[in-house]
Structures are given as C-alpha cells and as structure tokens.
Write a protein that holds these residues in place. Structure first.
Motif, PDB file in Angstrom:
ATOM      1  N   TYR A   1     -17.601 -23.225   3.309  1.00 36.15           N
ATOM      2  CA  TYR A   1     -16.984 -21.970   3.687  1.00 36.15           C
ATOM      3  C   TYR A   1     -15.622 -22.265   4.295  1.00 36.15           C
ATOM      4  O   TYR A   1     -15.469 -23.213   5.052  1.00 36.15           O
ATOM      5  CB  TYR A   1     -17.848 -21.252   4.733  1.00 36.15           C
ATOM      6  CG  TYR A   1     -17.172 -20.078   5.382  1.00 36.15           C
ATOM      7  CD1 TYR A   1     -16.473 -20.228   6.578  1.00 36.15           C
ATOM      8  CD2 TYR A   1     -17.214 -18.834   4.802  1.00 36.15           C
ATOM      9  CE1 TYR A   1     -15.838 -19.147   7.170  1.00 36.15           C
ATOM     10  CE2 TYR A   1     -16.591 -17.753   5.394  1.00 36.15           C
ATOM     11  CZ  TYR A   1     -15.908 -17.915   6.570  1.00 36.15           C
ATOM     12  OH  TYR A   1     -15.280 -16.851   7.153  1.00 36.15           O
ATOM     13  N   SER A   2     -14.637 -21.451   3.953  1.00 36.66           N
ATOM     14  CA  SER A   2     -13.346 -21.508   4.647  1.00 36.66           C
ATOM     15  C   SER A   2     -12.853 -20.079   4.803  1.00 36.66           C
ATOM     16  O   SER A   2     -13.036 -19.245   3.922  1.00 36.66           O
ATOM     17  CB  SER A   2     -12.322 -22.349   3.878  1.00 36.66           C
ATOM     18  OG  SER A   2     -11.991 -21.730   2.664  1.00 36.66           O
ATOM     19  N   GLY A   3     -12.266 -19.804   5.943  1.00 32.75           N
ATOM     20  CA  GLY A   3     -11.794 -18.455   6.187  1.00 32.75           C
ATOM     21  C   GLY A   3     -10.715 -18.429   7.247  1.00 32.75           C
ATOM     22  O   GLY A   3     -10.567 -19.366   8.033  1.00 32.75           O
ATOM     23  N   SER A   4      -9.946 -17.354   7.236  1.00 28.30           N
ATOM     24  CA  SER A   4      -8.904 -17.184   8.240  1.00 28.30           C
ATOM     25  C   SER A   4      -8.719 -15.697   8.498  1.00 28.30           C
ATOM     26  O   SER A   4      -9.045 -14.860   7.662  1.00 28.30           O
ATOM     27  CB  SER A   4      -7.587 -17.801   7.764  1.00 28.30           C
ATOM     28  OG  SER A   4      -7.144 -17.147   6.587  1.00 28.30           O
ATOM     29  N   ALA A   5      -8.210 -15.402   9.682  1.00 28.70           N
ATOM     30  CA  ALA A   5      -7.925 -14.017  10.054  1.00 28.70           C
ATOM     31  C   ALA A   5      -6.761 -14.001  11.030  1.00 28.70           C
ATOM     32  O   ALA A   5      -6.540 -14.967  11.762  1.00 28.70           O
ATOM     33  CB  ALA A   5      -9.147 -13.367  10.690  1.00 28.70           C
ATOM     34  N   SER A   6      -6.012 -12.919  11.008  1.00 29.61           N
ATOM     35  CA  SER A   6      -4.911 -12.764  11.941  1.00 29.61           C
ATOM     36  C   SER A   6      -4.681 -11.280  12.220  1.00 29.61           C
ATOM     37  O   SER A   6      -4.964 -10.439  11.383  1.00 29.61           O
ATOM     38  CB  SER A   6      -3.636 -13.396  11.386  1.00 29.61           C
ATOM     39  OG  SER A   6      -3.256 -12.742  10.189  1.00 29.61           O
ATOM     40  N   CYS A   7      -4.191 -10.999  13.416  1.00 27.00           N
ATOM     41  CA  CYS A   7      -3.885  -9.626  13.823  1.00 27.00           C
ATOM     42  C   CYS A   7      -2.556  -9.596  14.564  1.00 27.00           C
ATOM     43  O   CYS A   7      -2.260 -10.508  15.344  1.00 27.00           O
ATOM     44  CB  CYS A   7      -4.956  -9.073  14.762  1.00 27.00           C
ATOM     45  SG  CYS A   7      -6.551  -8.843  13.993  1.00 27.00           S
ATOM     46  N   ALA A   8      -1.768  -8.580  14.305  1.00 27.13           N
ATOM     47  CA  ALA A   8      -0.497  -8.383  15.014  1.00 27.13           C
ATOM     48  C   ALA A   8      -0.015  -6.964  14.765  1.00 27.13           C
ATOM     49  O   ALA A   8      -0.128  -6.456  13.648  1.00 27.13           O
ATOM     50  CB  ALA A   8       0.549  -9.379  14.536  1.00 27.13           C
ATOM     51  N   GLY A   9       0.493  -6.336  15.790  1.00 25.88           N
ATOM     52  CA  GLY A   9       1.152  -5.044  15.647  1.00 25.88           C
ATOM     53  C   GLY A   9       0.338  -3.955  15.003  1.00 25.88           C
ATOM     54  O   GLY A   9       0.865  -3.179  14.223  1.00 25.88           O
TER      55      GLY A   9
ATOM     56  N   ALA B   1       3.145  -7.829  25.106  1.00 25.02           N
ATOM     57  CA  ALA B   1       1.724  -8.124  24.909  1.00 25.02           C
ATOM     58  C   ALA B   1       1.218  -7.508  23.613  1.00 25.02           C
ATOM     59  O   ALA B   1       0.417  -8.097  22.904  1.00 25.02           O
ATOM     60  CB  ALA B   1       0.914  -7.610  26.093  1.00 25.02           C
ATOM     61  N   ALA B   2       1.692  -6.322  23.284  1.00 22.69           N
ATOM     62  CA  ALA B   2       1.259  -5.665  22.053  1.00 22.69           C
ATOM     63  C   ALA B   2       1.796  -6.374  20.820  1.00 22.69           C
ATOM     64  O   ALA B   2       1.217  -6.280  19.750  1.00 22.69           O
ATOM     65  CB  ALA B   2       1.720  -4.207  22.051  1.00 22.69           C
ATOM     66  N   ALA B   3       2.881  -7.113  20.946  1.00 21.97           N
ATOM     67  CA  ALA B   3       3.477  -7.786  19.799  1.00 21.97           C
ATOM     68  C   ALA B   3       2.887  -9.165  19.552  1.00 21.97           C
ATOM     69  O   ALA B   3       3.138  -9.768  18.520  1.00 21.97           O
ATOM     70  CB  ALA B   3       4.990  -7.909  19.999  1.00 21.97           C
ATOM     71  N   ASP B   4       2.095  -9.693  20.496  1.00 24.58           N
ATOM     72  CA  ASP B   4       1.509 -11.014  20.312  1.00 24.58           C
ATOM     73  C   ASP B   4       0.585 -11.019  19.104  1.00 24.58           C
ATOM     74  O   ASP B   4      -0.191 -10.106  18.886  1.00 24.58           O
ATOM     75  CB  ASP B   4       0.699 -11.430  21.544  1.00 24.58           C
ATOM     76  CG  ASP B   4       1.587 -11.792  22.717  1.00 24.58           C
ATOM     77  OD1 ASP B   4       2.799 -11.960  22.493  1.00 24.58           O
ATOM     78  OD2 ASP B   4       1.074 -11.896  23.832  1.00 24.58           O
ATOM     79  N   ALA B   5       0.634 -12.085  18.332  1.00 27.89           N
ATOM     80  CA  ALA B   5      -0.238 -12.242  17.175  1.00 27.89           C
ATOM     81  C   ALA B   5      -1.437 -13.096  17.570  1.00 27.89           C
ATOM     82  O   ALA B   5      -1.329 -13.988  18.394  1.00 27.89           O
ATOM     83  CB  ALA B   5       0.522 -12.893  16.035  1.00 27.89           C
ATOM     84  N   HIS B   6      -2.575 -12.794  16.978  1.00 33.69           N
ATOM     85  CA  HIS B   6      -3.791 -13.549  17.211  1.00 33.69           C
ATOM     86  C   HIS B   6      -4.331 -13.987  15.859  1.00 33.69           C
ATOM     87  O   HIS B   6      -4.401 -13.188  14.934  1.00 33.69           O
ATOM     88  CB  HIS B   6      -4.824 -12.698  17.947  1.00 33.69           C
ATOM     89  CG  HIS B   6      -4.312 -12.197  19.257  1.00 33.69           C
ATOM     90  ND1 HIS B   6      -4.260 -12.995  20.375  1.00 33.69           N
ATOM     91  CD2 HIS B   6      -3.813 -11.009  19.625  1.00 33.69           C
ATOM     92  CE1 HIS B   6      -3.764 -12.309  21.373  1.00 33.69           C
ATOM     93  NE2 HIS B   6      -3.470 -11.086  20.946  1.00 33.69           N
TER      94      HIS B   6
END
Length: 102
Positions: free
Chosen positions: A41-49, A18-23
C-alpha cells in the motif's frame, strides 16, 4: 493607534497565517500473508486553504493494482468531494457529492 487595534492586527495576521498552513502525510506499507505472499500500500494526502487531496495505490499478491484519488474543496458554506477509483482491470468509477449549509 489604540491598544485594541494593536492587539487585533497581530491576532488577525496570526489567524490568516494559520489558515494558510499546509498539512500533508504519506504512508507506505507491506503485508506478508500465508505462504509468504505480499500485498503493498502507498498513499498520500494534503490539505491547504480549504482544499484536501488524497491518492492511494494497493498492489495485491498477484501484482494487480487498484488506485483511488479524491479531492475536497470547501468555500462559502459548501463542500464538494470528488472520488475516482480504478480497479485492477483498468475500469474506473467516480462519485461527486456536495454538502451545503442552509
């Protein structure tokens, strides 16, 4: 194998996965103002680890573009965030900050 260890292993494995899942997400849009002038406007975001990154770009009605990028990294009770902005004239400004637990 004891009953406790049979339960602990799948639980530990599940938590680590679960902690390794990327969002991640992306968002794009256009706004039309008075006289039919548009801005986009255009934008992106991601989180992982323990790390997150984002990027966005705005384009005004005259075609001038401004952008922002940032990243946050957390490890060992400390988080560092770095942000850089670029204005329509190409000038840049940056900021870095760190927050730590006592």
């Amino acid at each position: 194998m004891t009953r406790l260890s049979r339960l602990a292993l799948p639980l530990a494995l599940g938590l680590s996965l679960a902690a390794a899942d990327a969002h991640a997400f992306t968002r794009n849009g256009t706004v039309t103002g008075p006289g039919g002038r548009t801005s986009s406007y255009s934008g992106s975001a991601s989180c992982a680890g323990g790390s997150c990154a984002s990027q966005s770009t705005r384009t005004g009605p005259a075609g001038a573009t401004a952008s922002r990028s940032s990243g946050t990294n957390c490890a060992s009770g400390s988080c560092t965030r770095t942000t850089q902005r670029t204005g329509p004239g190409g000038r840049t400004a940056g900021r870095t900050g760190t927050v730590s637990r006592y």
